[in-house]
Enzyme design. Sequence first.
Site, PDB file in Angstrom:
ATOM      1  N   ASP A 114       0.860  -1.187  -0.013  1.00 28.27           N
ATOM      2  CA  ASP A 114       0.101   0.014  -0.095  1.00 28.27           C
ATOM      3  C   ASP A 114       0.915   1.313   0.038  1.00 28.27           C
ATOM      4  O   ASP A 114       0.545   2.189  -0.519  1.00 28.27           O
ATOM      5  CB  ASP A 114      -0.999  -0.089   1.332  1.00 28.27           C
ATOM      6  N   GLY A 115       1.925   1.263   0.789  1.00 28.22           N
ATOM      7  CA  GLY A 115       2.917   2.126   0.737  1.00 28.22           C
ATOM      8  C   GLY A 115       3.234   2.901  -0.662  1.00 28.22           C
ATOM      9  O   GLY A 115       3.362   3.786  -1.261  1.00 28.22           O
ATOM     10  N   ASP A 139      -1.383  14.328  21.599  1.00 24.36           N
ATOM     11  CA  ASP A 139      -0.230  14.546  20.438  1.00 24.36           C
ATOM     12  C   ASP A 139      -0.487  15.238  19.363  1.00 24.36           C
ATOM     13  O   ASP A 139       0.598  15.408  18.463  1.00 24.36           O
ATOM     14  CB  ASP A 139       0.387  13.018  20.315  1.00 24.36           C
ATOM     15  N   THR A 194      -8.006   3.099   6.745  1.00 24.88           N
ATOM     16  CA  THR A 194      -7.632   1.734   7.133  1.00 24.88           C
ATOM     17  C   THR A 194      -6.059   1.949   7.256  1.00 24.88           C
ATOM     18  O   THR A 194      -5.443   0.906   7.453  1.00 24.88           O
ATOM     19  CB  THR A 194      -7.620   0.637   5.765  1.00 24.88           C
ATOM     20  N   TYR A 208      -3.479   5.063   9.074  1.00 24.76           N
ATOM     21  CA  TYR A 208      -3.020   5.664  10.611  1.00 24.76           C
ATOM     22  C   TYR A 208      -4.334   5.888  11.327  1.00 24.76           C
ATOM     23  O   TYR A 208      -4.384   5.935  12.463  1.00 24.76           O
ATOM     24  CB  TYR A 208      -2.199   7.022  10.228  1.00 24.76           C
TER      25      TYR A 208
HETATM   26  P1  NAP Z   1       5.336   3.348   6.459  1.00 23.38           P
HETATM   27  O1  NAP Z   1       5.109   4.201   7.700  1.00 23.38           O
HETATM   28  O2  NAP Z   1       6.512   2.856   5.681  1.00 23.38           O
HETATM   29  O3  NAP Z   1       4.104   2.330   6.295  1.00 23.38           O
HETATM   30  C1  NAP Z   1       2.822   2.469   6.691  1.00 23.38           C
HETATM   31  C2  NAP Z   1       1.810   1.309   6.654  1.00 23.38           C
HETATM   32  O4  NAP Z   1       0.720   1.760   6.266  1.00 23.38           O
HETATM   33  C3  NAP Z   1       2.396   0.175   5.643  1.00 23.38           C
HETATM   34  O5  NAP Z   1       2.105  -1.328   6.111  1.00 23.38           O
HETATM   35  C4  NAP Z   1       1.405   0.411   4.668  1.00 23.38           C
HETATM   36  O6  NAP Z   1       1.084  -0.916   3.705  1.00 23.38           O
HETATM   37  C5  NAP Z   1      -0.042   0.923   5.201  1.00 23.38           C
HETATM   38  N1  NAP Z   1      -0.766   1.865   4.519  1.00 23.38           N
HETATM   39  C6  NAP Z   1      -0.568   2.827   3.730  1.00 23.38           C
HETATM   40  N2  NAP Z   1      -1.545   3.399   3.240  1.00 23.38           N
HETATM   41  C7  NAP Z   1      -2.703   2.536   3.737  1.00 23.38           C
HETATM   42  C8  NAP Z   1      -4.026   2.488   3.462  1.00 23.38           C
HETATM   43  N3  NAP Z   1      -4.529   3.513   2.502  1.00 23.38           N
HETATM   44  N4  NAP Z   1      -4.768   1.352   3.649  1.00 23.38           N
HETATM   45  C9  NAP Z   1      -4.054   0.374   4.588  1.00 23.38           C
HETATM   46  N5  NAP Z   1      -2.941   0.541   4.680  1.00 23.38           N
HETATM   47  C10 NAP Z   1      -2.090   1.598   4.410  1.00 23.38           C
HETATM   48  O7  NAP Z   1       4.786   4.542   5.563  1.00 23.38           O
HETATM   49  P2  NAP Z   1       4.410   4.742   3.817  1.00 23.38           P
HETATM   50  O8  NAP Z   1       4.566   3.457   3.499  1.00 23.38           O
HETATM   51  O9  NAP Z   1       5.135   5.785   3.438  1.00 23.38           O
HETATM   52  O10 NAP Z   1       2.740   5.059   4.299  1.00 23.38           O
HETATM   53  C11 NAP Z   1       2.567   6.390   4.614  1.00 23.38           C
HETATM   54  C12 NAP Z   1       1.235   6.081   5.399  1.00 23.38           C
HETATM   55  O11 NAP Z   1       1.668   5.530   6.716  1.00 23.38           O
HETATM   56  C13 NAP Z   1       0.644   7.372   5.759  1.00 23.38           C
HETATM   57  O12 NAP Z   1      -0.135   7.954   5.076  1.00 23.38           O
HETATM   58  C14 NAP Z   1       0.140   6.873   7.197  1.00 23.38           C
HETATM   59  O13 NAP Z   1      -1.519   6.621   6.844  1.00 23.38           O
HETATM   60  C15 NAP Z   1       0.573   5.539   7.503  1.00 23.38           C
HETATM   61  N6  NAP Z   1       1.147   5.830   9.114  1.00 23.38           N
HETATM   62  C16 NAP Z   1       0.570   4.917   9.663  1.00 23.38           C
HETATM   63  C17 NAP Z   1       0.945   4.960  11.243  1.00 23.38           C
HETATM   64  C18 NAP Z   1       0.203   4.004  12.294  1.00 23.38           C
HETATM   65  O14 NAP Z   1      -0.728   3.047  11.744  1.00 23.38           O
HETATM   66  N7  NAP Z   1       0.612   4.066  13.457  1.00 23.38           N
HETATM   67  C19 NAP Z   1       1.781   5.887  11.658  1.00 23.38           C
HETATM   68  C20 NAP Z   1       2.321   6.658  10.673  1.00 23.38           C
HETATM   69  C21 NAP Z   1       1.891   6.679   9.348  1.00 23.38           C
HETATM   70  P3  NAP Z   1       2.165  -1.799   3.241  1.00 23.38           P
HETATM   71  O15 NAP Z   1       3.107  -2.553   4.161  1.00 23.38           O
HETATM   72  O16 NAP Z   1       1.187  -2.475   2.297  1.00 23.38           O
HETATM   73  O17 NAP Z   1       2.909  -0.842   2.223  1.00 23.38           O
END
Ligand code: NAP
Length: 283
Positions: free
Chosen positions: A68-69, A166, A177, A179
Amino acid sequence: MKAYIVPNLEKVNSRACTIAAIRVMESCGITAVMPEAMEKEFSSQKILFQSKEQGLKKSDFIVAIGGDGTILHVARDAVSHDLPVLGINAGRVGFLATMEMEETNLIQKIAAGNYKIEERMLIEADVGKEQYWAINEIVLTRGEYSHIVDIDIFCDGKPLYTIRGDGVILSTPTGSTAYAMSAGGPVVDPAIPSIGLSPICPYSLFSRTILFSPERHITLQVSSADPNGDLLLSADGNLGIKVPIKQEILIKRSNKVFRLIRFEGKGFYEVLNQKVMWGGSHK
Ligand code: NAP
């Protein structure tokens, strides 16, 4: 027809999946285009190597191969160039993917015109004269070393409440789905346009996500924070813009859209069942 292919080679299966996809494209008359940086890696394949700008300009759709990333990063270029994205999952979840890596044969359907386009809404943040848009979410957080922050929330100019914690996540249905889900927010059907507001680590026993109509204008203003600390605004996990205390941030629906290539048969709830509920049933 031309497809601009972006594989995430950090994913173990991505290389093999890319080669399989290129072979299917060759068999059905789709020209595979890749950025010049990939020439070394895929020199033995029949590919048109071009600069990113030229490749995106000349292509009809983008193929993102990874998780997804990967799809999210590619999607930002796709939105800027108004191109639809075909996501092939070669990662862990691949919630945004249209197909799994074993299903590359389905690409033939695109050549036959046998597909549909799903549109996803985006949101934007107006900070002074600057605008930032997001496919998943806009996040306003305290910087690394600062203290708890108070963020005043207004809806259509009327005071709603103050979040103490925070920070805050403003999410699209696509981001529900990601953050926002980790912050306790609901999964939102992408067919229901909305803007989610989820506090991050709120200092409260009673704090919930609010789903706003997509036509609402939500304003954020940090009313108190460590004066020496940074407040950071990010979009889809990128940017990290420093925002001064008291600065108003207006969140609203963007007029940009993210377009995904979809096939008949596999809908949002099948993906939710298989990838998030682990195929769980009530039997
Ligand atoms: P990353 O921090 O390396 O990975 C973020 C995770 O979120 C990966 O497991 C990615 O899936 C998953 N993801 C991203 N968009 C998604 C979606 N629309 N639906 C379901 N899962 C999703 O960062 P990145 O890959 O650059 O992605 C950026 C995104 O990370 C941000 O937009 C934010 O939503 C998310 N994020 C989440 C958290 C948290 O959950 N605590 C904290 C910070 C950021 P894959 O493993 O399949 O790539």
